[in-house]
Scaffold this motif. Structure first.
Motif, PDB file in Angstrom:
ATOM      1  N   THR A  39      76.395 -26.631 -13.758  1.00  0.00           N
ATOM      2  CA  THR A  39      75.745 -25.908 -12.632  1.00  0.00           C
ATOM      3  C   THR A  39      76.785 -26.380 -11.360  1.00  0.00           C
ATOM      4  O   THR A  39      77.453 -27.076 -11.205  1.00  0.00           O
ATOM      5  CB  THR A  39      74.169 -26.451 -12.375  1.00  0.00           C
ATOM      6  OG1 THR A  39      74.389 -27.757 -11.576  1.00  0.00           O
ATOM      7  CG2 THR A  39      73.265 -26.360 -13.634  1.00  0.00           C
ATOM      8  N   LEU A  40      76.429 -25.120 -10.294  1.00  0.00           N
ATOM      9  CA  LEU A  40      77.248 -25.348  -9.171  1.00  0.00           C
ATOM     10  C   LEU A  40      76.671 -26.692  -8.162  1.00  0.00           C
ATOM     11  O   LEU A  40      77.326 -27.052  -7.717  1.00  0.00           O
ATOM     12  CB  LEU A  40      76.917 -24.129  -8.178  1.00  0.00           C
ATOM     13  CG  LEU A  40      77.541 -22.725  -8.915  1.00  0.00           C
ATOM     14  CD1 LEU A  40      77.624 -21.657  -7.828  1.00  0.00           C
ATOM     15  CD2 LEU A  40      78.907 -22.891  -9.594  1.00  0.00           C
ATOM     16  N   ALA A  41      75.298 -26.843  -8.668  1.00  0.00           N
ATOM     17  CA  ALA A  41      74.786 -27.967  -7.638  1.00  0.00           C
ATOM     18  C   ALA A  41      75.531 -29.337  -8.324  1.00  0.00           C
ATOM     19  O   ALA A  41      75.963 -30.039  -7.396  1.00  0.00           O
ATOM     20  CB  ALA A  41      73.394 -27.879  -8.003  1.00  0.00           C
ATOM     21  N   GLU A  42      75.782 -29.463  -9.480  1.00  0.00           N
ATOM     22  CA  GLU A  42      76.416 -30.753 -10.035  1.00  0.00           C
ATOM     23  C   GLU A  42      77.797 -30.588  -9.772  1.00  0.00           C
ATOM     24  O   GLU A  42      78.570 -31.568  -9.368  1.00  0.00           O
ATOM     25  CB  GLU A  42      76.472 -30.607 -11.545  1.00  0.00           C
ATOM     26  CG  GLU A  42      75.161 -30.827 -12.227  1.00  0.00           C
ATOM     27  CD  GLU A  42      75.166 -30.914 -13.823  1.00  0.00           C
ATOM     28  OE1 GLU A  42      74.259 -31.320 -14.424  1.00  0.00           O
ATOM     29  OE2 GLU A  42      76.409 -30.770 -14.431  1.00  0.00           O
ATOM     30  N   SER A  43      78.494 -29.365  -9.547  1.00  0.00           N
ATOM     31  CA  SER A  43      79.943 -29.262  -9.299  1.00  0.00           C
ATOM     32  C   SER A  43      80.067 -29.869  -7.677  1.00  0.00           C
ATOM     33  O   SER A  43      80.978 -30.697  -7.211  1.00  0.00           O
ATOM     34  CB  SER A  43      80.352 -27.835  -9.476  1.00  0.00           C
ATOM     35  OG  SER A  43      81.775 -27.687  -8.913  1.00  0.00           O
ATOM     36  N   ARG A  44      79.103 -29.348  -6.994  1.00  0.00           N
ATOM     37  CA  ARG A  44      79.330 -29.751  -5.157  1.00  0.00           C
ATOM     38  C   ARG A  44      79.088 -31.218  -5.188  1.00  0.00           C
ATOM     39  O   ARG A  44      79.663 -31.860  -4.511  1.00  0.00           O
ATOM     40  CB  ARG A  44      78.144 -29.022  -4.638  1.00  0.00           C
ATOM     41  CG  ARG A  44      78.239 -29.006  -3.048  1.00  0.00           C
ATOM     42  CD  ARG A  44      77.448 -28.189  -2.228  1.00  0.00           C
ATOM     43  NE  ARG A  44      77.747 -26.710  -2.286  1.00  0.00           N
ATOM     44  CZ  ARG A  44      78.796 -26.108  -1.689  1.00  0.00           C
ATOM     45  NH1 ARG A  44      79.554 -27.006  -0.604  1.00  0.00           N
ATOM     46  NH2 ARG A  44      78.885 -24.902  -1.696  1.00  0.00           N
ATOM     47  N   ASP A  45      77.931 -31.595  -5.829  1.00  0.00           N
ATOM     48  CA  ASP A  45      77.534 -32.995  -5.781  1.00  0.00           C
ATOM     49  C   ASP A  45      78.812 -33.945  -6.340  1.00  0.00           C
ATOM     50  O   ASP A  45      79.020 -35.027  -5.820  1.00  0.00           O
ATOM     51  CB  ASP A  45      76.405 -33.429  -6.795  1.00  0.00           C
ATOM     52  CG  ASP A  45      76.149 -34.934  -6.825  1.00  0.00           C
ATOM     53  OD1 ASP A  45      75.622 -35.485  -5.915  1.00  0.00           O
ATOM     54  OD2 ASP A  45      76.307 -35.273  -7.968  1.00  0.00           O
ATOM     55  N   GLY A  46      79.321 -33.452  -7.238  1.00  0.00           N
ATOM     56  CA  GLY A  46      80.553 -34.685  -7.908  1.00  0.00           C
ATOM     57  C   GLY A  46      81.704 -34.408  -6.906  1.00  0.00           C
ATOM     58  O   GLY A  46      82.555 -35.407  -6.695  1.00  0.00           O
ATOM     59  N   PHE A  47      82.044 -33.230  -6.385  1.00  0.00           N
ATOM     60  CA  PHE A  47      83.106 -33.127  -5.202  1.00  0.00           C
ATOM     61  C   PHE A  47      83.075 -33.989  -4.382  1.00  0.00           C
ATOM     62  O   PHE A  47      83.907 -34.536  -3.358  1.00  0.00           O
ATOM     63  CB  PHE A  47      83.285 -31.652  -5.164  1.00  0.00           C
ATOM     64  CG  PHE A  47      84.904 -31.413  -5.253  1.00  0.00           C
ATOM     65  CD1 PHE A  47      85.522 -31.376  -3.962  1.00  0.00           C
ATOM     66  CD2 PHE A  47      85.312 -30.861  -6.254  1.00  0.00           C
ATOM     67  CE1 PHE A  47      86.952 -31.082  -3.978  1.00  0.00           C
ATOM     68  CE2 PHE A  47      86.815 -30.585  -6.288  1.00  0.00           C
ATOM     69  CZ  PHE A  47      87.534 -30.576  -5.144  1.00  0.00           C
ATOM     70  N   ARG A  48      81.693 -34.435  -3.757  1.00  0.00           N
ATOM     71  CA  ARG A  48      81.362 -35.146  -2.723  1.00  0.00           C
ATOM     72  C   ARG A  48      81.990 -36.525  -3.064  1.00  0.00           C
ATOM     73  O   ARG A  48      82.063 -37.367  -1.985  1.00  0.00           O
ATOM     74  CB  ARG A  48      79.854 -35.226  -2.489  1.00  0.00           C
ATOM     75  CG  ARG A  48      79.359 -33.842  -1.986  1.00  0.00           C
ATOM     76  CD  ARG A  48      78.044 -34.015  -1.114  1.00  0.00           C
ATOM     77  NE  ARG A  48      78.359 -34.762   0.004  1.00  0.00           N
ATOM     78  CZ  ARG A  48      77.230 -35.199   0.662  1.00  0.00           C
ATOM     79  NH1 ARG A  48      76.039 -35.135   0.397  1.00  0.00           N
ATOM     80  NH2 ARG A  48      77.696 -35.885   2.134  1.00  0.00           N
ATOM     81  N   ALA A  49      82.393 -36.839  -4.223  1.00  0.00           N
ATOM     82  CA  ALA A  49      82.862 -38.269  -4.481  1.00  0.00           C
ATOM     83  C   ALA A  49      84.205 -38.498  -3.570  1.00  0.00           C
ATOM     84  O   ALA A  49      84.673 -39.611  -3.112  1.00  0.00           O
ATOM     85  CB  ALA A  49      83.134 -38.390  -5.827  1.00  0.00           C
ATOM     86  N   ALA A  50      84.924 -37.373  -3.562  1.00  0.00           N
ATOM     87  CA  ALA A  50      86.439 -37.436  -2.761  1.00  0.00           C
ATOM     88  C   ALA A  50      86.004 -37.624  -1.194  1.00  0.00           C
ATOM     89  O   ALA A  50      86.936 -38.018  -0.476  1.00  0.00           O
ATOM     90  CB  ALA A  50      86.959 -36.184  -2.856  1.00  0.00           C
ATOM     91  N   GLU A  51      84.718 -37.542  -0.600  1.00  0.00           N
ATOM     92  CA  GLU A  51      84.464 -37.814   0.777  1.00  0.00           C
ATOM     93  C   GLU A  51      83.937 -39.280   0.816  1.00  0.00           C
ATOM     94  O   GLU A  51      83.698 -39.505   2.171  1.00  0.00           O
ATOM     95  CB  GLU A  51      83.392 -36.815   1.067  1.00  0.00           C
ATOM     96  CG  GLU A  51      83.705 -35.240   0.999  1.00  0.00           C
ATOM     97  CD  GLU A  51      82.524 -34.498   1.293  1.00  0.00           C
ATOM     98  OE1 GLU A  51      81.465 -34.922   1.787  1.00  0.00           O
ATOM     99  OE2 GLU A  51      82.713 -33.297   1.060  1.00  0.00           O
ATOM    100  N   VAL A  52      83.587 -39.835  -0.031  1.00  0.00           N
ATOM    101  CA  VAL A  52      83.109 -41.236   0.078  1.00  0.00           C
ATOM    102  C   VAL A  52      84.225 -42.440   0.240  1.00  0.00           C
ATOM    103  O   VAL A  52      85.070 -42.500  -0.677  1.00  0.00           O
ATOM    104  CB  VAL A  52      82.239 -41.608  -1.042  1.00  0.00           C
ATOM    105  CG1 VAL A  52      81.711 -43.045  -1.251  1.00  0.00           C
ATOM    106  CG2 VAL A  52      81.121 -40.587  -1.227  1.00  0.00           C
ATOM    107  N   ALA A  53      84.218 -43.071   1.137  1.00  0.00           N
ATOM    108  CA  ALA A  53      85.307 -44.087   1.398  1.00  0.00           C
ATOM    109  C   ALA A  53      84.608 -45.465   1.273  1.00  0.00           C
ATOM    110  O   ALA A  53      83.695 -45.748   1.699  1.00  0.00           O
ATOM    111  CB  ALA A  53      85.750 -44.156   2.809  1.00  0.00           C
ATOM    112  N   LEU A  54      85.072 -46.133   0.192  1.00  0.00           N
ATOM    113  CA  LEU A  54      84.485 -47.184  -0.363  1.00  0.00           C
ATOM    114  C   LEU A  54      85.781 -48.457   0.167  1.00  0.00           C
ATOM    115  O   LEU A  54      86.819 -48.485  -0.177  1.00  0.00           O
ATOM    116  CB  LEU A  54      84.371 -47.584  -1.815  1.00  0.00           C
ATOM    117  CG  LEU A  54      83.592 -46.460  -2.413  1.00  0.00           C
ATOM    118  CD1 LEU A  54      83.348 -46.597  -4.000  1.00  0.00           C
ATOM    119  CD2 LEU A  54      82.147 -46.770  -1.815  1.00  0.00           C
ATOM    120  N   THR A  55      85.445 -49.434   0.599  1.00  0.00           N
ATOM    121  CA  THR A  55      86.038 -50.802   0.629  1.00  0.00           C
ATOM    122  C   THR A  55      86.485 -51.456  -0.572  1.00  0.00           C
ATOM    123  O   THR A  55      85.648 -51.275  -1.470  1.00  0.00           O
ATOM    124  CB  THR A  55      85.363 -51.677   1.738  1.00  0.00           C
ATOM    125  OG1 THR A  55      84.162 -52.397   1.123  1.00  0.00           O
ATOM    126  CG2 THR A  55      84.925 -51.096   3.088  1.00  0.00           C
TER     127      THR A  55
END
Length: 694
Positions: free
Chosen positions: A666-682
């Motif tokens: 679904t597009l909701a899943e797609s948008r949610d997954g793409f947010r991973a690139a916005e997450v900065a982890l130490t």
């Protein structure tokens, strides 16, 4: 364009009607009964038609109406929201354009022609922060709320079955009605050449009025389960399809996971009593006018051993109630009557019903030139702004463009219409890498990807990963044959990345290297590597390449994720989660394309008490992974994303180059997954997620 502000109770909702046909007239007839809306504009692709309608309804308006084209109405700063009353095939396009103009949208049923378009419209509205509501008017009538409450309260015991129909008879050149009641004949439907009989305008009964009984059944089954709606776990259908390819009449049988069943009927060549009966263990509820077309609908409740109870609802226009609920939702939550999730489910069920009887419109077929939902050209942004230096993009030696680090898997799309919506959306998010394989969907996945690329004219803007030589045909000869078949299916001329889908250790690694070099020299592939290859075998292949002056493997694609596998889904699969593989990848700095980076949605779906997904349970159900899930949920809360996005972010934060592959449905899943690139982890958070630190 800035969004027009609507102040809610302090001012009326300034409404524009797009479309000037019978549906618009029926809607506007009840405008005087609305407490929240006022008409400000009428738009149509034919401005003259808009002017005719404006003259008809001028007495309903306090001031002068804006009349013009659709675009003139959508761009007006005197309009807060639009009601779309055009033919089905234009709903999605106009809705997306209105949303882009900052307008709230009330769109006549069906919301769109199919689920793919519905996903695009809903995603656009939610992302833009405007309200989108499907105008399924019967859902807003108090009769519907009363029936749902009776079912929830157990008034007829346990609900067993729902019988619902909505049909009418359209006079045509080939079929004149004989003795039928006036309310079951549509004399002005345009004859056989009208929209109801035109497959290019999504004609037929299922979309036009079949959407009502489907919506009713899902809502009543949901009320019986104590939720807003349920999706059918089974749907079968039968019917008559014209030579033109539209459904003349159709029936459907549904089963829901709470045991409720439903029988539905619809048609444009069929007379029906157009009622609904809900059968329970202790009685029935009969809706004599379920679609709220009469001034005073009524229901009859019959309980075993009791006198029937009849309830008549006061005269109240469903369209006016719908307008006011829509206006209220703009400054509050979604209407209780119908949510976007409900509309998406209805669209999916209607797709299934049409598929069951073989109705797929010409513009939906897998060989069609399916355009974007907005009808505007698809613009492909350069990932990472072109530098390939951030979390969103990276570069691979041998390719001349940056690659998005979130990779779209092309193996979950059932048809071109769904693939087109998902691929378009992925590109707008910043993606440009598509992963497919020779055997995905028996070759259909490659055909869909190739057709979509051709439809968009963007071959030079995207990166295509192909895979072949899958067990049992894992040898150099099969590799060559499958590569040519893949290129023929896709029509793309070459593959940017080609990987062996499995390994065959009976074949010396050097033999694979030799044939891959031949194909690279011929320009059929750019770079190559292995999928489900051990790092030992990759090292063997590259030793051979160096010794013989040839190119070696430059990429690897194994399972890699936050949830470590205790088994893998399919034979021949390998992971790179062990310490040795991690160390080798770090030393070599070889890019890893991590398939199933979300671990089959373990971090969103997994529940120790639920083992219904055998693969998920077999591969990942282990105390260590459930502890990782708990930690991912904690970081997800902190970052405002889903646990699955945190799992993908974990993949992206490794000491070697990584790409996270996912296959959203679904597009909701797609948008949610793409947010991973916005997450900065130490580095400390990465270690903590994995359990390397307490």
């Amino acid at each position: 364009m800035p969004m027009t502000e609507y102040e809610g109770d302090t001012a009326p909702l300034r409404l524009a009607v797009v479309g000037s046909g019978n549906m618009a007239r029926r809607f506007l007839k009840q405008l005087p009964d609305s407490e929240r809306c006022e008409l400000r504009a009428i738009g149509d692709r034919d401005p003259a038609s808009a002017r005719v309608l404006a003259d008809e309804v001028a007495h309903l308006c306090a001031g002068e109406l804006l009349c013009g084209t659709e675009d003139e109405v959508l761009s007006s700063d005197q309009v807060d929201a639009v009601y779309i009353a055009t033919v089905h095939t234009t709903h999605a396009e106009i809705a997306v354009r209105a949303i882009a103009a900052g307008k709230h949208v009330l769109c006549e049923k069906p919301l769109t022609v199919n689920h793919a378009q519905a996903m695009a419209a809903v995603d656009a509205a939610q992302h833009a922060g405007v309200r989108l509501v499907e105008a399924m008017m019967f859902r807003f009538h108090p009769q519907m709320a009363a029936v749902r409450e009776l079912v929830r309260a157990g008034a007829i015991g346990d609900v067993h079955h729902i019988d619902a129909g909505f049909s009418f008879l359209v006079p045509t050149e080939r079929h004149e009605p004989t003795i039928v009641t006036a309310d079951l004949v549509i004399p002005d439907a345009g004859g056989h050449e009208g929209r109801l009989f035109d497959p290019n305008l999504a004609g037929g009964g299922i979309l036009d009025v079949g959407c009502y009984p489907v919506s009713m059944a899902r809502a009543i089954a949901g009320a019986a389960a104590g939720v807003d709606f349920l999706e059918p776990v089974e749907l079968t259908g039968h019917g008559t399809v014209s030579d033109d390819g539209i459904d003349q009449w159709a029936i459907a049988h549904l089963r829901f996971d709470n045991g409720v069943t439903a029988s539905l009927r619809t048609g444009v060549w069929m007379v029906d009593n157009n009622t609904v009966q809900i059968v329970g263990s202790r009685g029935t509820i009969e809706m004599l006018d379920p679609w709220a077309l009469s001034p005073s609908p009524r229901i009859v409740v019959r309980r075993i051993g009791q006198v029937p109870e009849e309830q008549t609802f006061p005269a109240s226009g469903a369209y006016a109630l719908q307008m006011d609920a829509f206006a209220a939702s703009i400054v509050g939550p979604e209407p209780e009557a119908i949510s976007n999730a409900d509309s998406l489910g209805n669209a999916a069920a209607l797709d299934r019903w049409r598929e069951a009887i073989g109705v797929r419109y010409p513009f939906e077929r897998d060989d069609a030139a399916i355009g974007t939902v907005s009808s505007l050209p698809l613009r492909v942004p350069v990932p990472g702004g072109g530098t390939g230096e951030d979390a969103r993009a990276a570069r691979i030696e041998g390719l001349d463009k940056p690659l998005a680090r979130i990779v779209m898997g092309c193996d979950h799309q059932p048809d071109l219409r769904t693939a087109s919506a998902l691929f378009d959306h992925y590109v707008t998010l910043g993606g440009n890498v598509f992963d497919t394989a020779h055997f995905y969907l028996d070759g259909q996945a490659e055909r869909q990807l190739g057709r979509w690329i051709a439809n968009r004219g963007i071959r030079d803007d995207v990166v295509v990963i192909g895979k072949g030589a899958h067990t049992p045909d894992c040898n150099p000869e099969a590799l060559t044959r499958q590569l040519h078949e893949s290129l023929d299916r896709q029509g793309t001329g070459h593959l940017d990345i080609y990987m062996l889908h499995r390994d065959n250790e009976d074949v010396p690694a050097g033999e694979f290297v030799d044939v891959l070099n031949e194909h690279a020299d011929a320009g059929l592939i750019r770079v190559f590597g292995g999928s489900n290859w051990s790092v030992r075998r990759v090292a063997e292949a590259n030793d051979w390449a160096r010794a013989h002056g040839k190119r070696g493997f430059t990429v690897l694609s194994n399972y890699f994720g936050l949830a470590e596998p205790f088994d893998l889904p399919w034979p021949g699969c390998l992971d790179a989660c062990d310490a040795g593989s991690r160390r080798w990848l770090t030393e070599q700095q070889m890019p890893l394309f991590a398939w199933s980076a979300r671990s089959r949605n373990f971090f969103t779906r997994a529940d120790p008490a639920d083992r219904s997904d055998e693969l998920l349970a077999r591969c990942f159900y282990h105390p260590e992974n459930f502890e990782r899930k708990r930690r991912a949920e904690k970081l997800a809360h902190d970052h405002g994303v889903s646990p699955s996005a945190i799992a993908m972010a974990y993949v992206l934060h490794q000491p070697f180059p990584t790409f996270a592959m996912y296959g959203p449905k679904t597009l909701a899943e797609s948008r949610d997954g793409f947010r991973a690139a916005e997450v900065a982890l130490t580095p400390e958070q990465v270690a903590w997620l994995h359990g390397d630190t307490p």
